[in-house]
Motif scaffolding. Structure first.
Motif, PDB file in Angstrom:
ATOM      1  N   VAL A  90       0.831  -1.207   0.000  1.00  0.00           N
ATOM      2  CA  VAL A  90       0.000   0.000   0.000  1.00  0.00           C
ATOM      3  C   VAL A  90       0.864   1.254   0.000  1.00  0.00           C
ATOM      4  O   VAL A  90       0.633   2.192  -0.762  1.00  0.00           O
ATOM      5  CB  VAL A  90      -0.951  -0.009   1.223  1.00  0.00           C
ATOM      6  N   ASP A  91       1.863   1.304   0.877  1.00  0.00           N
ATOM      7  CA  ASP A  91       2.738   2.480   0.990  1.00  0.00           C
ATOM      8  C   ASP A  91       4.188   2.020   0.857  1.00  0.00           C
ATOM      9  O   ASP A  91       4.852   1.753   1.859  1.00  0.00           O
ATOM     10  CB  ASP A  91       2.502   3.189   2.323  1.00  0.00           C
ATOM     11  N   GLY A  92       4.663   1.911  -0.374  1.00  0.00           N
ATOM     12  CA  GLY A  92       6.002   1.391  -0.631  1.00  0.00           C
ATOM     13  C   GLY A  92       7.102   2.292  -0.098  1.00  0.00           C
ATOM     14  O   GLY A  92       8.112   1.804   0.406  1.00  0.00           O
ATOM     15  N   LYS A  93       6.914   3.619  -0.196  1.00  0.00           N
ATOM     16  CA  LYS A  93       7.958   4.547   0.279  1.00  0.00           C
ATOM     17  C   LYS A  93       8.161   4.437   1.775  1.00  0.00           C
ATOM     18  O   LYS A  93       9.288   4.424   2.279  1.00  0.00           O
ATOM     19  CB  LYS A  93       7.596   5.984  -0.100  1.00  0.00           C
ATOM     20  N   ASP A  94       7.070   4.374   2.503  1.00  0.00           N
ATOM     21  CA  ASP A  94       7.165   4.268   3.956  1.00  0.00           C
ATOM     22  C   ASP A  94       7.824   2.947   4.358  1.00  0.00           C
ATOM     23  O   ASP A  94       8.657   2.921   5.272  1.00  0.00           O
ATOM     24  CB  ASP A  94       5.769   4.358   4.569  1.00  0.00           C
ATOM     25  N   LEU A  95       7.485   1.880   3.670  1.00  0.00           N
ATOM     26  CA  LEU A  95       8.084   0.575   3.966  1.00  0.00           C
ATOM     27  C   LEU A  95       9.571   0.595   3.660  1.00  0.00           C
ATOM     28  O   LEU A  95      10.389   0.060   4.438  1.00  0.00           O
ATOM     29  CB  LEU A  95       7.385  -0.514   3.155  1.00  0.00           C
ATOM     30  N   THR A  96       9.955   1.217   2.551  1.00  0.00           N
ATOM     31  CA  THR A  96      11.376   1.323   2.203  1.00  0.00           C
ATOM     32  C   THR A  96      12.143   2.079   3.270  1.00  0.00           C
ATOM     33  O   THR A  96      13.231   1.664   3.699  1.00  0.00           O
ATOM     34  CB  THR A  96      11.538   2.041   0.848  1.00  0.00           C
ATOM     35  N   THR A  97      11.578   3.189   3.723  1.00  0.00           N
ATOM     36  CA  THR A  97      12.227   3.993   4.763  1.00  0.00           C
ATOM     37  C   THR A  97      12.414   3.200   6.043  1.00  0.00           C
ATOM     38  O   THR A  97      13.488   3.226   6.664  1.00  0.00           O
ATOM     39  CB  THR A  97      11.391   5.255   5.057  1.00  0.00           C
ATOM     40  N   LYS A  98      11.380   2.477   6.454  1.00  0.00           N
ATOM     41  CA  LYS A  98      11.447   1.694   7.683  1.00  0.00           C
ATOM     42  C   LYS A  98      12.508   0.599   7.590  1.00  0.00           C
ATOM     43  O   LYS A  98      13.277   0.371   8.546  1.00  0.00           O
ATOM     44  CB  LYS A  98      10.086   1.065   7.979  1.00  0.00           C
ATOM     45  N   ILE A  99      12.579  -0.088   6.450  1.00  0.00           N
ATOM     46  CA  ILE A  99      13.555  -1.170   6.293  1.00  0.00           C
ATOM     47  C   ILE A  99      14.973  -0.621   6.306  1.00  0.00           C
ATOM     48  O   ILE A  99      15.868  -1.192   6.945  1.00  0.00           O
ATOM     49  CB  ILE A  99      13.291  -1.960   4.989  1.00  0.00           C
ATOM     50  N   MET A 100      15.219   0.484   5.617  1.00  0.00           N
ATOM     51  CA  MET A 100      16.557   1.058   5.577  1.00  0.00           C
ATOM     52  C   MET A 100      16.987   1.562   6.957  1.00  0.00           C
ATOM     53  O   MET A 100      18.157   1.446   7.335  1.00  0.00           O
ATOM     54  CB  MET A 100      16.633   2.190   4.555  1.00  0.00           C
TER      55      MET A 100
END
Length: 602
Positions: free
Chosen positions: A187-197
């Motif tokens: 749903v929110d790929g940018k937020d997930l990317t930020t959290k993983i990094m």
């Protein structure tokens, strides 16, 4: 009881670092667990438990698996419709997630939610597959719940980063990340990317490696550009993650400019790379090659990739270890095998690239062809020409032309060829048929230096390869001898004679092929017949090894044949099809008798 923490989108990695440090001070094993009544089924009045039960999931206590009473898709649809049509929507979402957070404060309950659900027997029998997802994964598949569930997981994860593996063998951080893999939709790929990094930046090294390599399985194509930039920056900061980062970058669709920047960074460190890391690094470099920069990249790679200095030291170190620790040879053997496996894997990467990418194979040949100095040629160059010759049929004529020119100019000499086989024999033995095909082509040349190089290919193939390849070498040389071409016959006989001296025991196993040449004596000169019988007699009457009786019998029969011809005054020329002087056939017979009587023949 662990206090609940929620990360907003504006919070950065400092929040995660603080959580992780607190978790390190307070091990999970010492945390106060939520008290549950010792019953099999979880019973309470929370919205979370009630909605799950009405949708088809029964929560279990202790170590029992949660139970799925309906089909997985049916459960997701029921829960979605129940939440969406609830009078207090969207507030009901917060209540549901709050109930989940309270429920997973207990270690056993959290573990059960991360493990696959148990299906009822009748439901499982009606399904086409026995695979069942975990409760968390099922909830992540519901769009209106996914962002909140991901937020909860990343709030929970730092608690486990610095803990040992549980007694049941489960690694909770890896288990949490696995829930995010292969979701149908993010749903929110940018937020997930930020959290993983952010998570990668604070995790221990072994978990950093796992988190990085999981990225292609978690994020969609639309997040590849953002992840690529983040990983390229991380690559500059943390060289210990070079291999997993490059492995991931090879799997992403990235901007060519970004790939070029990363490739240049990697190229600058190529000389200091360990052998174990080379396969992944070379794969990335070849993956980033384009038609415009192929020749430039391959030329630079050819100059900096010196496998001779990677393979020989590890082989020498393993041999020295064997001498020092004769009672512990297994460890040194494992070390040598590990180095060999890395070399084989590296060449598998290169072979795949030159087989399927025409621009890479052509650029590699051109890079070698444009090298003029004899001292600049490496064993890797010759090995690459042989590999491309075996994998790409369209470039065979081109490679043969390059090889002939290099041989004539003196760039490819016996010393280089011998070193190539010594260093890369593990890779070259897999392409033995192609090497023999090339040797056969070179032996048809009119240039003596090229013919000699072809015979050396036969010689070192026999020396370094296995029994099957040795048999193929002898068979190919016999074919040359029986061809009737005088130059081929002389070269092949000389090569056979060298093989007898080089490895008589291995040649004796293939003596039956040599014996077949006797049927073609009519096409051979007396001088060639002398060489042939010297080879046969050496095989039959070697002092070092007991010879096969059928070879001795064959040689003795041939001597009797010529001796009968001599006594019956039958012209020798009528028998062998050549017009020679009487002294020639007398010399042949004398030679044979000298050998059988252990008298040196001059």
């Amino acid at each position: 009881m662990v206090s609940k923490r929620r990360l907003s989108k504006s919070e950065d990695k400092e929040s995660l670092t603080e959580d992780a440090s607190k978790a390190r001070k307070q091990p999970l094993s010492k945390k106060t667990k939520k008290s549950h009544v010792r019953v099999e089924v979880e019973e309470n009045d929370s919205v979370f438990v009630k909605l799950l039960k009405t949708s088809g999931v029964i929560l279990k206590t202790g170590e029992s698996q949660n139970q799925l009473t309906v089909d997985q898709i049916v459960f997701q649809k029921k829960l979605f419709q129940t939440l969406r049509k609830h009078p207090s929507y969207p507030k009901i979402i917060e209540e549901f997630v709050s109930g989940l957070e309270s429920y997973i404060e207990d270690q056993d309950s959290f573990r059960n939610c991360l493990l696959s659900c148990e299906r009822l027997q009748d439901e499982e029998a009606s399904m086409g597959t026995s695979y069942s997802k975990s409760l968390i994964k099922l909830l992540l598949g519901i769009d209106i719940l996914q962002p909140a569930i991901i937020k909860t997981l990343f709030e929970k994860l730092p608690e486990f980063l610095f803990e040992n593996v549980n007694s049941d063998g489960l690694n909770i951080p890896r288990l949490i990340i696995s829930q995010l893999k292969w979701l149908d939709r993010i749903v929110d790929g940018k937020d997930l990317t930020t959290k993983i990094m952010q998570l990668i930046s604070i995790a221990p090294l072994y978990l950093q490696h796992d988190f990085v390599t999981s990225l292609p399985e978690i994020l969609g194509d639309s997040q590849h550009a953002d992840v690529g930039k983040e990983l390229s920056e991380l690559l500059m900061e943390n060289t210990l993650l070079t291999v997993p980062i490059l492995d991931v970058l090879s799997s992403l669709r990235l901007d060519p400019k970004l790939l070029t920047q990363v490739r240049q960074l990697v190229m600058s460190k190529l000389l200091s790379v360990k052998l174990d890391d080379l396969p992944v690094i070379i794969k990335f470099i070849l993956h980033s090659v384009t038609a415009t920069d192929a020749l430039e990249v391959i030329s630079e790679l050819r100059e900096k990739l010196d496998l001779q200095h990677c393979i020989l030291p590890s082989r020498l170190q393993a041999s020295q270890s064997k001498l020092k620790n004769k009672g512990r040879q297994s460890s040194s053997g494992n070390q040598e095998n590990s180095g060999q496996d890395c070399v084989i894997l590296l060449f598998d990467v290169i072979k795949s690239a030159v087989r399927y990418e025409k621009i890479i194979s052509e650029a590699w040949i051109k890079a070698i062809e444009s090298t003029a100095s004899v001292s600049e040629h490496k064993t890797f160059d010759l090995a690459m020409l042989l590999i491309i010759y075996s994998t790409n049929t369209q470039t065979k004529k081109y490679i043969e032309r390059v090889l002939r020119n290099k041989i004539r100019s003196g760039c490819f000499q016996e010393e280089l060829l011998q070193s190539t086989f010594y260093i890369h024999y593990l890779v070259l033995k897999d392409i033995c048929p192609s090497i023999l095909s090339l040797a056969q082509s070179l032996l048809h040349s009119l240039d003596q230096s090229i013919i000699l190089f072809g015979s050396l290919l036969y010689k070192y193939s026999f020396k370094f390869f296995d029994t099957y390849c040795q048999q193929e070498v002898v068979g190919a040389l016999v074919t040359h001898i029986c061809s009737g071409n005088e130059a081929e016959v002389d070269t092949a006989l000389d090569a056979l004679l060298e093989l007898v001296v080089l490895n008589p025991s291995a040649m004796r196993l293939n003596a039956v092929f040599v014996k077949g040449i006797l049927d073609y004596l009519d096409n051979m000169s007396p001088q060639q017949i002398r060489k042939l019988f010297y080879i046969l007699s050496s095989l039959a009457f070697s002092k070092q090894h007991e010879a096969s009786s059928h070879i001795q019998g064959t040689s003795t029969s041939v001597v009797n044949y010529f001796w009968t011809c001599f006594h019956l005054w039958t012209p020798f020329t009528e028998r062998v099809g050549k017009r020679t002087e009487t002294g020639d056939y007398i010399a042949v017979i004398t030679h044979l008798f000298c050998i059988f009587s252990a008298t040196p023949w001059q």
